[in-house]
Scaffold this motif. Structure first.
Motif, PDB file in Angstrom:
ATOM      1  N   GLN A   1     -85.748  -3.060 -22.035  1.00  0.00           N
ATOM      2  CA  GLN A   1     -84.576  -2.196 -21.974  1.00  0.00           C
ATOM      3  C   GLN A   1     -83.412  -2.753 -22.779  1.00  0.00           C
ATOM      4  N   LEU A   2     -83.336  -4.086 -22.856  1.00  0.00           N
ATOM      5  CA  LEU A   2     -82.245  -4.698 -23.618  1.00  0.00           C
ATOM      6  C   LEU A   2     -82.447  -4.525 -25.119  1.00  0.00           C
ATOM      7  N   ALA A   3     -83.722  -4.483 -25.555  1.00  0.00           N
ATOM      8  CA  ALA A   3     -84.002  -4.336 -26.985  1.00  0.00           C
ATOM      9  C   ALA A   3     -84.016  -2.888 -27.434  1.00  0.00           C
ATOM     10  N   ALA A   4     -84.265  -1.961 -26.504  1.00  0.00           N
ATOM     11  CA  ALA A   4     -84.377  -0.542 -26.863  1.00  0.00           C
ATOM     12  C   ALA A   4     -83.128   0.029 -27.524  1.00  0.00           C
ATOM     13  N   PRO A   5     -81.898  -0.278 -27.059  1.00  0.00           N
ATOM     14  CA  PRO A   5     -80.709   0.284 -27.724  1.00  0.00           C
ATOM     15  C   PRO A   5     -80.588  -0.102 -29.190  1.00  0.00           C
ATOM     16  N   PHE A   6     -81.224  -1.203 -29.591  1.00  0.00           N
ATOM     17  CA  PHE A   6     -81.173  -1.636 -30.989  1.00  0.00           C
ATOM     18  C   PHE A   6     -82.344  -1.088 -31.800  1.00  0.00           C
ATOM     19  N   GLY A   7     -83.124  -0.198 -31.187  1.00  0.00           N
ATOM     20  CA  GLY A   7     -84.281   0.368 -31.872  1.00  0.00           C
ATOM     21  C   GLY A   7     -85.414  -0.607 -32.048  1.00  0.00           C
ATOM     22  N   LEU A   8     -85.447  -1.629 -31.211  1.00  0.00           N
ATOM     23  CA  LEU A   8     -86.460  -2.667 -31.324  1.00  0.00           C
ATOM     24  C   LEU A   8     -87.498  -2.498 -30.220  1.00  0.00           C
ATOM     25  N   GLN A   9     -88.739  -2.280 -30.605  1.00  0.00           N
ATOM     26  CA  GLN A   9     -89.838  -2.213 -29.651  1.00  0.00           C
ATOM     27  C   GLN A   9     -90.651  -3.494 -29.748  1.00  0.00           C
ATOM     28  N   ILE A  10     -90.896  -4.108 -28.614  1.00  0.00           N
ATOM     29  CA  ILE A  10     -91.580  -5.397 -28.584  1.00  0.00           C
ATOM     30  C   ILE A  10     -93.036  -5.233 -28.175  1.00  0.00           C
ATOM     31  N   ALA A  11     -93.261  -4.599 -27.034  1.00  0.00           N
ATOM     32  CA  ALA A  11     -94.635  -4.395 -26.583  1.00  0.00           C
ATOM     33  C   ALA A  11     -95.368  -3.454 -27.526  1.00  0.00           C
ATOM     34  N   TYR A  12     -96.656  -3.704 -27.709  1.00  0.00           N
ATOM     35  CA  TYR A  12     -97.540  -2.894 -28.547  1.00  0.00           C
ATOM     36  C   TYR A  12     -97.177  -2.979 -30.026  1.00  0.00           C
ATOM     37  N   THR A  13     -96.587  -4.105 -30.419  1.00  0.00           N
ATOM     38  CA  THR A  13     -96.265  -4.365 -31.816  1.00  0.00           C
ATOM     39  C   THR A  13     -96.659  -5.814 -32.141  1.00  0.00           C
ATOM     40  N   PRO A  14     -96.704  -6.187 -33.432  1.00  0.00           N
ATOM     41  CA  PRO A  14     -96.974  -7.591 -33.778  1.00  0.00           C
ATOM     42  C   PRO A  14     -95.991  -8.566 -33.152  1.00  0.00           C
TER      43      PRO A  14
ATOM     44  N   PHE B   1    -103.191  -7.144 -23.576  1.00  0.00           N
ATOM     45  CA  PHE B   1    -102.391  -6.229 -22.760  1.00  0.00           C
ATOM     46  C   PHE B   1    -101.106  -5.822 -23.472  1.00  0.00           C
ATOM     47  N   ILE B   2    -100.519  -6.737 -24.227  1.00  0.00           N
ATOM     48  CA  ILE B   2     -99.231  -6.464 -24.855  1.00  0.00           C
ATOM     49  C   ILE B   2     -99.374  -5.974 -26.289  1.00  0.00           C
ATOM     50  N   ALA B   3    -100.578  -6.097 -26.874  1.00  0.00           N
ATOM     51  CA  ALA B   3    -100.742  -5.786 -28.294  1.00  0.00           C
ATOM     52  C   ALA B   3    -100.846  -4.295 -28.564  1.00  0.00           C
ATOM     53  N   GLY B   4    -101.431  -3.536 -27.652  1.00  0.00           N
ATOM     54  CA  GLY B   4    -101.691  -2.134 -27.924  1.00  0.00           C
ATOM     55  C   GLY B   4    -103.044  -1.912 -28.569  1.00  0.00           C
ATOM     56  N   ASN B   5    -103.562  -2.939 -29.274  1.00  0.00           N
ATOM     57  CA  ASN B   5    -104.940  -2.953 -29.796  1.00  0.00           C
ATOM     58  C   ASN B   5    -105.236  -1.773 -30.713  1.00  0.00           C
ATOM     59  N   GLN B   6    -104.282  -1.451 -31.587  1.00  0.00           N
ATOM     60  CA  GLN B   6    -104.484  -0.387 -32.553  1.00  0.00           C
ATOM     61  C   GLN B   6    -105.125  -0.949 -33.812  1.00  0.00           C
ATOM     62  N   PRO B   7    -106.305  -0.460 -34.208  1.00  0.00           N
ATOM     63  CA  PRO B   7    -106.942  -0.962 -35.436  1.00  0.00           C
ATOM     64  C   PRO B   7    -105.999  -0.849 -36.635  1.00  0.00           C
ATOM     65  N   PHE B   8    -106.018  -1.889 -37.472  1.00  0.00           N
ATOM     66  CA  PHE B   8    -105.207  -1.991 -38.688  1.00  0.00           C
ATOM     67  C   PHE B   8    -103.731  -2.256 -38.400  1.00  0.00           C
ATOM     68  N   GLU B   9    -103.328  -2.287 -37.137  1.00  0.00           N
ATOM     69  CA  GLU B   9    -101.911  -2.508 -36.819  1.00  0.00           C
ATOM     70  C   GLU B   9    -101.719  -3.673 -35.846  1.00  0.00           C
ATOM     71  N   THR B  10    -102.336  -3.587 -34.676  1.00  0.00           N
ATOM     72  CA  THR B  10    -102.138  -4.629 -33.663  1.00  0.00           C
ATOM     73  C   THR B  10    -103.466  -5.121 -33.080  1.00  0.00           C
ATOM     74  N   GLU B  11    -104.527  -4.986 -33.821  1.00  0.00           N
ATOM     75  CA  GLU B  11    -105.839  -5.447 -33.343  1.00  0.00           C
ATOM     76  C   GLU B  11    -106.099  -6.864 -33.853  1.00  0.00           C
ATOM     77  N   ILE B  12    -106.292  -7.813 -32.940  1.00  0.00           N
ATOM     78  CA  ILE B  12    -106.546  -9.194 -33.333  1.00  0.00           C
ATOM     79  C   ILE B  12    -108.037  -9.403 -33.565  1.00  0.00           C
ATOM     80  N   THR B  13    -108.380 -10.486 -34.242  1.00  0.00           N
ATOM     81  CA  THR B  13    -109.769 -10.741 -34.608  1.00  0.00           C
ATOM     82  C   THR B  13    -110.638 -10.990 -33.384  1.00  0.00           C
ATOM     83  N   ALA B  14    -110.103 -11.692 -32.390  1.00  0.00           N
ATOM     84  CA  ALA B  14    -110.889 -11.959 -31.183  1.00  0.00           C
ATOM     85  C   ALA B  14    -111.290 -10.665 -30.495  1.00  0.00           C
ATOM     86  N   LEU B  15    -110.396  -9.693 -30.476  1.00  0.00           N
ATOM     87  CA  LEU B  15    -110.722  -8.406 -29.859  1.00  0.00           C
ATOM     88  C   LEU B  15    -111.773  -7.666 -30.674  1.00  0.00           C
TER      89      LEU B  15
END
Length: 274
Positions: free
Chosen positions: A124-137, A214-228
């Motif tokens: 909530q503190l980052a949202a006013p600045f247009g910053l999304q943390i979860a489900y991003t790199p 859990f926090i990555a979102g696991n989107q191929p080509f964006e937030t999918e890690i090699t272990a997954l």
């Protein structure tokens, strides 16, 4: 006349050590390499160089590098504070540093996700600045930094505790400023420990899984890690593809550790000459 060993039982203890090391480390790695080697060169290259695999390498390595650089700075500061200052709650803070070692990584991932989602306490503190943390790199970096921070703190902390205060006092008597004393006297002595902690932190970040998914979102080509991606291939019963993808990260980790050990050895020789 036979020379009596100071520590008896070396052959037995060495044999047990080598046996368990082979059972726990060498055998699984050997199985991974064997499974990946069962592919032909063309098929192996096709798997490891696929667009999705390369994207996962970039996400994993880039996030691990960002997390390691953050830990390098913050871990050094934290170790410095724990060694050089006395304050209320110091023992509690010192104990909290080891929390990532004791906390299951899946629990850490759920907790971090709860905190950094858009409606979470920190999100909530980052949202006013247009910053999304979860489900991003950025969220991946935070999860990696959380799980790998103790490696740098715990390697630097004992070295700081063993530093001879006379070195700093001599530098002060010669008119050295605080910044110059740190950069020219303290930092070179900490360099080997910093390199060791940094390499361990980076290697742990490369292999982290539970705290990230859990926090990555696991989107191929964006937030999918090699272990997954390797795990997905296992679930699809493509064992050779999973082994091939995992072998790439294994190679990267070995190369990184070899380079770090070389730099660490050079730093130790420089320190010894000084």
């Amino acid at each position: 006349m036979r020379t009596r060993r100071v520590l008896p039982g070396l052959p037995l203890s060495l044999g047990i050590t080598v046996f368990y090391l082979s059972l726990i480390v060498v055998l699984p790695l050997g199985a991974l390499v064997y499974k990946a080697a069962s592919l032909g060169p063309a098929e192996y290259w096709q798997i490891v160089s696929s667009e999705r695999a390369v994207a996962s390498y970039l996400v994993t390595a880039g996030s691990a590098l960002g997390a390691t650089l953050f830990n390098l700075v913050f871990g050094l500061i934290l170790a410095w504070v724990l060694v050089r200052y006395q304050f209320p709650g110091k023992r509690l803070l010192d104990a909290v540093v080891d929390l990532p070692f004791a906390l299951p990584t899946a629990v850490a991932g759920i907790a971090l996700t709860t905190l950094f989602v858009p409606d979470g306490w920190l999100g909530q503190l980052a949202a006013p600045f247009g910053l999304q943390i979860a489900y991003t790199p950025l969220g991946i970096m935070i999860a990696m930094a959380f799980t790998s921070l103790p490696f740098i703190v715990r390697t630097v902390q004992p070295v700081l505790e063993d530093l001879d205060p006379a070195l700093e006092e001599a530098a002060q008597s010669l008119g050295g400023s605080d910044s110059s004393i740190f950069l020219r006297v303290i930092l070179p002595l900490l360099a080997p420990a910093l390199m060791a902690g940094t390499s361990l932190s980076f290697a742990r970040s490369l292999g982290e899984f539970g705290a990230i998914i859990f926090i990555a979102g696991n989107q191929p080509f964006e937030t999918e890690i090699t272990a997954l991606l390797a795990f997905i291939r296992l679930e699809e019963y493509e064992y050779q593809a999973a082994a091939a993808i995992a072998s790439v990260m294994l190679i990267i980790a070995f190369v990184m550790l070899a380079i770090t050990n070389l730099l660490q050895a050079r730093a130790l020789r420089y320190t010894a000459k000084g």
